[in-house]
Design a protein around this motif. Structure first.
Motif, PDB file in Angstrom:
ATOM      1  N   ASN A 122       0.821  -1.217   0.000  1.00  5.61           N
ATOM      2  CA  ASN A 122       0.000   0.000   0.000  1.00  5.61           C
ATOM      3  C   ASN A 122       0.851   1.263   0.000  1.00  5.61           C
ATOM      4  OD1 ASN A 122      -2.967  -0.950   0.433  1.00  5.61           O
ATOM      5  ND2 ASN A 122      -1.793  -2.142   1.921  1.00  5.61           N
ATOM      6  N   ASP A 123       2.074   1.159  -0.475  1.00  6.70           N
ATOM      7  CA  ASP A 123       2.994   2.291  -0.452  1.00  6.70           C
ATOM      8  C   ASP A 123       2.760   3.174  -1.676  1.00  6.70           C
ATOM      9  OD1 ASP A 123       5.197   4.025  -0.338  1.00  6.70           O
ATOM     10  OD2 ASP A 123       6.402   2.516   0.697  1.00  6.70           O
ATOM     11  N   LYS A 124       2.310   4.406  -1.422  1.00  8.33           N
ATOM     12  CA  LYS A 124       1.999   5.333  -2.525  1.00  8.33           C
ATOM     13  C   LYS A 124       3.254   5.828  -3.240  1.00  8.33           C
ATOM     14  CE  LYS A 124       1.850   9.279   0.637  1.00  8.33           C
ATOM     15  NZ  LYS A 124       1.015  10.372   1.201  1.00  8.33           N
ATOM     16  N   PHE A 125       4.435   5.603  -2.659  1.00  7.11           N
ATOM     17  CA  PHE A 125       5.668   6.072  -3.276  1.00  7.11           C
ATOM     18  C   PHE A 125       6.282   5.047  -4.236  1.00  7.11           C
ATOM     19  CE2 PHE A 125       5.778   8.275   0.971  1.00  7.11           C
ATOM     20  CZ  PHE A 125       5.370   9.499   0.491  1.00  7.11           C
ATOM     21  N   LEU A 126       5.660   3.889  -4.366  1.00  8.44           N
ATOM     22  CA  LEU A 126       6.209   2.834  -5.225  1.00  8.44           C
ATOM     23  C   LEU A 126       5.430   2.745  -6.530  1.00  8.44           C
ATOM     24  CD1 LEU A 126       6.863  -0.070  -2.675  1.00  8.44           C
ATOM     25  CD2 LEU A 126       8.304   1.898  -3.252  1.00  8.44           C
ATOM     26  N   LEU A 135      22.392  13.800   0.073  1.00 11.10           N
ATOM     27  CA  LEU A 135      22.787  14.207   1.421  1.00 11.10           C
ATOM     28  C   LEU A 135      21.726  15.094   2.074  1.00 11.10           C
ATOM     29  CD1 LEU A 135      26.575  14.822   0.685  1.00 11.10           C
ATOM     30  CD2 LEU A 135      25.453  12.764   1.564  1.00 11.10           C
ATOM     31  N   THR A 136      20.534  14.587   2.147  1.00 12.20           N
ATOM     32  CA  THR A 136      19.422  15.246   2.836  1.00 12.20           C
ATOM     33  C   THR A 136      18.430  14.158   3.211  1.00 12.20           C
ATOM     34  OG1 THR A 136      17.751  16.985   2.688  1.00 12.20           O
ATOM     35  CG2 THR A 136      18.138  15.669   0.711  1.00 12.20           C
ATOM     36  N   TYR A 137      17.313  14.550   3.851  1.00 12.87           N
ATOM     37  CA  TYR A 137      16.295  13.538   4.159  1.00 12.87           C
ATOM     38  C   TYR A 137      15.131  13.699   3.191  1.00 12.87           C
ATOM     39  CZ  TYR A 137      13.019  10.476   6.482  1.00 12.87           C
ATOM     40  OH  TYR A 137      12.152   9.449   6.735  1.00 12.87           O
ATOM     41  N   ASP A 138      14.781  12.604   2.568  1.00 15.01           N
ATOM     42  CA  ASP A 138      13.704  12.602   1.568  1.00 15.01           C
ATOM     43  C   ASP A 138      12.830  11.374   1.840  1.00 15.01           C
ATOM     44  OD1 ASP A 138      12.123  12.262  -0.731  1.00 15.01           O
ATOM     45  OD2 ASP A 138      13.601  13.306  -1.978  1.00 15.01           O
ATOM     46  N   GLU A 139      11.651  11.573   2.444  1.00 16.14           N
ATOM     47  CA  GLU A 139      10.787  10.457   2.831  1.00 16.14           C
ATOM     48  C   GLU A 139      10.367   9.597   1.639  1.00 16.14           C
ATOM     49  OE1 GLU A 139       8.452   8.132   5.577  1.00 16.14           O
ATOM     50  OE2 GLU A 139      10.046   9.590   5.864  1.00 16.14           O
ATOM     51  N   PRO A 140       9.843  10.177   0.546  1.00 20.42           N
ATOM     52  CA  PRO A 140       9.465   9.324  -0.599  1.00 20.42           C
ATOM     53  C   PRO A 140      10.650   8.550  -1.171  1.00 20.42           C
ATOM     54  CG  PRO A 140       8.457  11.492  -0.789  1.00 20.42           C
ATOM     55  CD  PRO A 140       9.442  11.581   0.323  1.00 20.42           C
ATOM     56  N   LEU A 141      11.821   9.192  -1.220  1.00 15.70           N
ATOM     57  CA  LEU A 141      12.994   8.510  -1.762  1.00 15.70           C
ATOM     58  C   LEU A 141      13.424   7.358  -0.864  1.00 15.70           C
ATOM     59  CD1 LEU A 141      15.175   8.318  -3.906  1.00 15.70           C
ATOM     60  CD2 LEU A 141      16.519  10.009  -2.612  1.00 15.70           C
ATOM     61  N   SER A 142      13.272   7.504   0.447  1.00 16.51           N
ATOM     62  CA  SER A 142      13.646   6.406   1.341  1.00 16.51           C
ATOM     63  C   SER A 142      12.789   5.172   1.070  1.00 16.51           C
ATOM     64  CB  SER A 142      13.496   6.847   2.802  1.00 16.51           C
ATOM     65  OG  SER A 142      12.131   7.031   3.147  1.00 16.51           O
TER      66      SER A 142
END
Length: 1171
Positions: free
Chosen positions: A927-931, A1028-1035
């Motif tokens: 159910n991951d909307k980022f995939l 080199l930052t935090y990116d929730e969708p990219l994680s």
């Protein structure tokens, strides 16, 4: 006229007005009996040859038609009785046709005949109807005979003889019938007489019995009065007020209860009632009026029915108002003998409760089903209206846009293009001509038309190649085009090639070409139909979308349920080396065997082991059951409850649920938890194995009672996702959600920071305000991830700092918050069962509660304290450890590793390690909307392939099938940054791709990785990316797209990265020892070296471990191919054993690293704290 006439051989003379002639057949004439007296008066009748026959005379004026004479056959014995009777129609064999004609068989008549006579038929024809008179018979017999002989009628003498014979038989038959009838009548009379006699005898017997019954009742009444007087006297002598009759009360009978009003508190009352129930006032209450008796003194009585389920009657007397006789506040009671005992009655109540619960559940299900259907209908109606409105809006939009084109459209442009025929309609084939020489395509070799309709509404629907038109001057070309259905205007451009291959276009100076379709339906009708088409399309799309969502929700629920079931089984088997049950799933009302191995416990080597059991957290109505000695099992390695020789090197068995005595098994239906400990003695002294104060507990399913919900309050300074810095925030949110799923109540108290992201808070609003510490504190309430959260906002500005941590007065800020949170609970009147505080930041809750609030309204609560990271605030943690009722840390191994710490070691008896989990709803590849593609373990290969391709495309990496190593971390020394750098280069050397996502709070480390990123992007641009930052969708995309996730932490008490990686089917590579990496050690089991260790946890190997903190350890883990070929490289497993690697990905996805299991452990801890 037709009448019956009997005659013999003599007939009337010729002077009479009638002529008699035999006749066979039937007539519809009127019949009468005018000649009956005549026939009886004729003396010759009895001597006639035809005597005994019935004749029919028919008057007729036609004598030309001659009929044959026939004597009819007598009727059979079983034929119809007197009256109308069917006659046979077949002629006699000796009859001959008259005047050479065949006489047809006449129809069968129905006529009135004598039951004893054979009937003949005679036809009389009369020329003129005259009054009928009785003639005088003076003519001789001979004359009559001659007259008959002269008439051409066949003689019937032989037939008369036959008639006499038949008549004789009929007489015999009649006599027999009469005799039979007489006998039947006599028999009937005798039966009636017998019945009357029997009735008389029965009546006499009944009277006799009634007399005896009356006598018996009179005797019983006298005896009863005597017994009642005797019982009354005994009651008076004994100084009692009541007695029952009969004296011994048994179930399923009526009894009488007597009260001596004189000696009761109701002695002045004129009306007395009894109020009572059965079995300690728990069953079938009653209220009955008493009546004064007639056997002397002031005794009053009433009748009560004792049900078969009763073992005791409880009651009091009263006057119907406010005066009671209740046996000096002890109530009256009468024991019922020979019925149920208290245990059987309890089972009865539980069974009734179970049935009632089932009924209520069924009714609730039906109500919910109806409500769901109603909601569905309402939602369908609302969606339909929304679709209709959207369709109407879309039509208006299209109509407006198309109207502009219709105004610009023409039928032709004579010098550029035209259409033949000029009049056409939908689906007609027309020929469109184009003058190549006047546009930008003058030099093109090929010409194509790219077209559509209605302002390109349906996209490209016309593609045709043009041909040269030779019959017209100029450079004209043409194409045959089918006019699209429902088109009002045609849209097109010309090009030098088909779609995707054309390079040059003639698009009418960017206005495209437009032609009106001359013949079409009226526009109002067209747009109405368009609206309907759009509406239907929207409805179909919506239903498909809803069905897809519904199917996904159902599958998600199924996956979660299956995982919970597996987790529960693992939980029950997790201590199999010490204790387990058979069956594993303990059912209420069933029998279970408990197996115990004391070898690894404090009872190792003890000569005896005793089993002590109860239910429902030791609160069951039966109380603790008697201790049961555990004996060796028959196989010599287990222990059983029936032997004299003991040894305990193996397992022990005991039958419970529960075991009051050894001869039978009692099965309580109201059990929801089974509780037990083991001891070395039957007495209460000696050594106990109580699981370090936690006791052993096993859930019991299928019972009528459910575990009462606890109220847990978390006081924390972090909470994901609204105030998250590290893992503490994740634990607070995820643990709370898991506990709520287990039907308990959870609230969270959090500071209201000025940096909160309130977009993640639902139903946010002001709740109340209160004063404490010299300032007003506003309380806000909202829902975060379905949890109730109270936000405390002191007006002194302590949390208006733009950050969570990092202020020079963090100790003061969080100390004030802890005190304010307890004050909020007190002033709100809340009484939680457990207050759970976390790390140094909310550690003050422990001693503030015990010193200041425990004795002032919050006495019910118990304190549970969790250490997330011992590296910070050690002093505050030590003080909280001393005050807490129970304490935990984030993994069992970490708990063992820090046990020697001076702030921990004095409190090991209440210190436990519980492994953290991840939230399966937040981290869910299905159910991951980022995939790009949803996947489960069933299609993990396809899902991860799609995610890898999306990751490569997003980061600009080479689109190739290469192993991909992902790194998601904070860049600190604790996370092993030197090992991360080495692992990146080593993976690139092996032909892998590497993606790193993270940032460093230390600017020097951040700059170091910025330089590394520049170097890698220049030398390995297509295979390395450092974000080199935090990116929730990219994680999310990295977890799904990576084949391996590297976690080389130097210090990791728990760690969630490796758990999230396995949730997405990525294989973890972690550092196992050489530092405090307990969380990694407790969750990742090496595929080559940790088979036994994994099995002891109910798991299978799931990743790669390495030891040490140097590059060699990383090389070992990255390069080797565990469990396949020991000398090969680990990444080679991806290249050379893809099937094995894919199966490993599927396996790790099916392992449950959610909060399902940790939540069960925390509930055990909460209950232990409350015990």
């Amino acid at each position: 006229m037709e009448a019956s006439l009997c005659c013999g051989t003599t007939v009337l003379s010729g002077k009479t007005h009638v002529k008699i002639k035999p006749f066979i057949g039937s007539h519809s004439s009127i019949r009468s009996n005018l000649f009956s007296q005549f026939t009886q008066s004729c003396l010759w009748y009895k001597y006639s040859v035809t005597a005994g026959f019935s004749h029919r005379i028919i008057a007729s004026s036609d004598f030309s038609r001659r009929r044959r004479y026939k004597v009819s056959s007598p009727r059979a014995n079983d034929s119809a009785p007197k009256g109308f009777k069917p006659k046979p129609s077949s002629p006699r064999k000796d009859q001959k046709p008259i005047e050479g004609k065949e006489v047809p068989n006449p129809p069968m008549p129905t006529e009135f005949v004598s039951p004893t006579k054979t009937e003949t038929k005679t036809e009389v024809r009369i020329d003129k109807v005259q009054p009928l008179t009785v003639p005088e018979f003076t003519q001789s017999t001979e004359t009559v005979k001659s007259d008959i002989t002269n008439d051409p009628i066949e003689s019937v003498s032989s037939e008369n003889e036959d008639g006499e014979e038949v008549s004789s038989k009929l007489k015999l038959e009649m006599e027999a019938k009469l005799l039979k009838k007489q006998m039947e009548e006599e028999l009937r009379k005798k039966e009636i007489e017998a019945k009357l006699l029997k009735k008389q005898m029965e009546e006499e017997l009944r009277k006799k019995l009634m007399e005896e019954e009356l006598l018996r009742k009179e005797m019983e009444a006298k005896l009863r009065i005597q017994e009642l007087k005797m019982l009354a006297n005994e009651t008076l002598v004994n100084g009692e007020k009541i007695f029952s009759y009969p004296k011994i009360v048994t179930p399923d009978q009526d009894i009488e209860i007597f009260l001596n009003r004189t000696v009761s508190s109701l002695h002045e009352e004129s009306e007395i009632l009894i109020m009572g129930a059965f079995n300690n006032w728990r069953y079938k209450s009653f209220t009955v009026k008493l009546n004064k008796t007639n056997f002397g003194m002031d005794w009053w009585s009433c009748k009560i029915y004792v049900p078969k389920e009763a073992y005791k009657i409880d009651f009091v007397f009263f006057n119907g108002k406010d005066v009671y006789e209740n046996n000096e506040m002890k109530d009256f009671c009468i024991s019922v003998e020979g019925g149920m005992d208290v245990f059987e009655f309890e089972e009865l109540l539980l069974e009734e409760k179970r049935r009632e619960l089932e009924r209520l559940a069924k009714e609730q299900f039906e109500r919910e089903k109806q409500l769901e259907e109603q909601r569905r209908i309402e939602a369908e109606r609302a969606s339909s209206e929304a679709d209709r409105a959207q369709a109407r809006g879309e039509v208006e939009r299209r109509r407006g846009m198309l109207q502009e084109h219709l105004e610009k459209a023409v039928k032709s442009d004579d010098n550029v293009w035209y259409i033949e025929p000029s009049e056409f309609k939908w689906e007609d084939t027309v020929r469109l001509y184009y003058n190549k020489s006047v546009g930008p395509l003058a030099n093109a070799v090929d010409l194509w038309i790219h077209g559509g309709c209605n302002n390109w509404r349906d996209g490209l629907s016309i593609v045709e190649k043009l041909e040269k038109f030779e019959r017209k001057a100029g450079d004209w070309w043409y194409a045959d085009v089918v006019v699209p259905n429902r088109s009002l205007v045609l849209d097109w451009v010309f090009a030098d090639g088909p779609p995707q291959r054309a390079t040059l276009y003639d698009n009418n100076n960017r206005r495209d070409f437009h032609a009106i379709v001359p013949v079409s339906i009226p526009q109002n009708l067209f747009w109405a139909e368009e609206e309907d088409e759009i509406y239907k399309k929207l409805q179909t799309e919506r239903r498909l979308r809803e069905e897809e969502i519904r199917a996904k929700v159902e599958k998600t629920a199924l996956i979660k349920a299956e995982m919970k079931e597996r987790t529960m089984k693992t939980f029950l088997l997790s201590q199999k080396n010490v204790v387990y049950t058979d069956p594993l799933d303990v059912q209420a009302g069933g029998v279970v065997s408990v197996f115990y191995n004391p070898t690894n416990t404090v009872l190792n080597g003890k000569p005896e082991v005793w089993f002590r059991c109860s239910f429902n957290r030791w609160t069951h109505r039966l109380g603790p059951l008697p201790p049961q000695k555990m004996l060796p099992a028959e196989n010599g390695t287990h222990v059983k409850a029936s032997a004299d020789n003991f040894f305990f090197n193996g397992y022990c068995t005991c039958y419970c649920l529960p075991i009051p005595v050894t001869v039978f098994v009692y099965k309580p239906l109201d059990a929801y938890m089974m509780d037990f400990v083991f001891s070395e003695k039957e007495s209460d002294d000696g050594v106990f194995d109580n699981k370090n104060g936690m006791d052993y507990h096993l859930p019991v399913s299928g019972g009528v009672n459910k575990e009462p919900p606890m109220h847990i309050v978390h006081i924390s300074v972090e909470m994901a996702p609204i105030a998250k810095v590290g893992g503490l925030g994740d634990v607070v949110t995820s643990l709370s959600r898991a506990v709520v799923d287990l039907n308990h109540n959870v609230d969270i108290i959090l500071p209201k920071y000025d940096i909160l992201n309130l977009s993640n808070v639902k139903d946010f609003g002001f709740h109340k305000s209160y004063s404490w510490g010299g300032t007003e504190i506003k309380v806000w309430l909202g829902k975060v991830e379905g949890l109730s959260v109270y936000f405390l906002e002191p007006q002194n500005g302590l949390f208006w700092k733009g950050c969570i941590y990092g202020c020079n007065n963090d100790g003061e800020r969080f100390g004030f918050f802890c005190h304010a949170a307890l004050e909020f609970l007190l002033q709100s009147g809340s009484h939680p069962d457990v207050i759970h505080c976390h790390d140094w930041s909310s550690a003050p809750v422990a001693w503030l509660f015990k010193d200041e609030y425990m004795h002032y309204g919050l006495s019910k609560a118990r304190i549970v304290f969790t250490i997330h990271n011992l590296e910070f605030g050690e002093k505050l943690i030590g003080k909280a450890m001393a005050y807490a009722d129970k304490a935990t840390t984030v993994s069992p191994t970490y708990a063992r590793e820090v046990a020697g710490n001076p702030v921990i070691s004095p409190h090991l008896y209440k210190f436990h390690g519980i492994l953290n989990g991840i939230d399966p709803d937040i981290w869910d590849p299905f159910n991951d909307k980022f995939l790009p593609v949803s996947y489960t373990s069933e299609n993990v290969v396809e899902g991860k392939k799609a995610a890898k391709e999306a990751l490569q495309q997003r980061l600009g990496l080479k689109r190739a099938d290469l192993p991909l190593v992902g790194i998601i971390t904070r860049l600190t020394h604790q996370k092993g940054i030197h090992l991360i750098k080495h692992a990146i280069w080593r993976a690139l050397d092996r032909g892998s791709q590497v993606v790193l996502l993270g940032s460093a709070p230390d600017p020097r480390i951040q700059n170091d990785f910025v330089n590394l990123a520049s170097q890698l992007h220049s030398t390995h641009n297509d295979r390395a990316r450092l974000v080199l930052t935090y990116d929730e969708p990219l994680s999310h995309l990295i977890y799904a797209g990576a084949d391996f996730i590297l976690v080389p932490s130097i210090f990791e008490p728990c760690g969630l990265t490796q758990l999230t990686a396995m949730r997405y089917g990525s294989i973890p590579i972690v550092r196992k020892t050489g530092g405090i990496n307990a969380g990694l050690y407790d969750t990742v089991f090496d595929v080559e070296h940790d088979k036994e260790r994994a099995q002891s946890h109910g798991l299978v190997p799931n990743g790669f471990n390495f030891e040490g903190a140097d590059a060699a350890g990383v090389d070992y883990a990255v390069n080797r191919q565990a469990s396949l070929k020991s000398q090969n490289l680990a990444i080679s497993a991806w290249y050379e054993s893809r099937d094995w690697f894919n199966s490993l990905c599927k396996l790790v996805m099916e392992q449950d690293w959610s909060w399902n299991r940790p939540a069960l452990d925390y509930l055990e801890l909460y209950h232990a704290a409350r015990k």
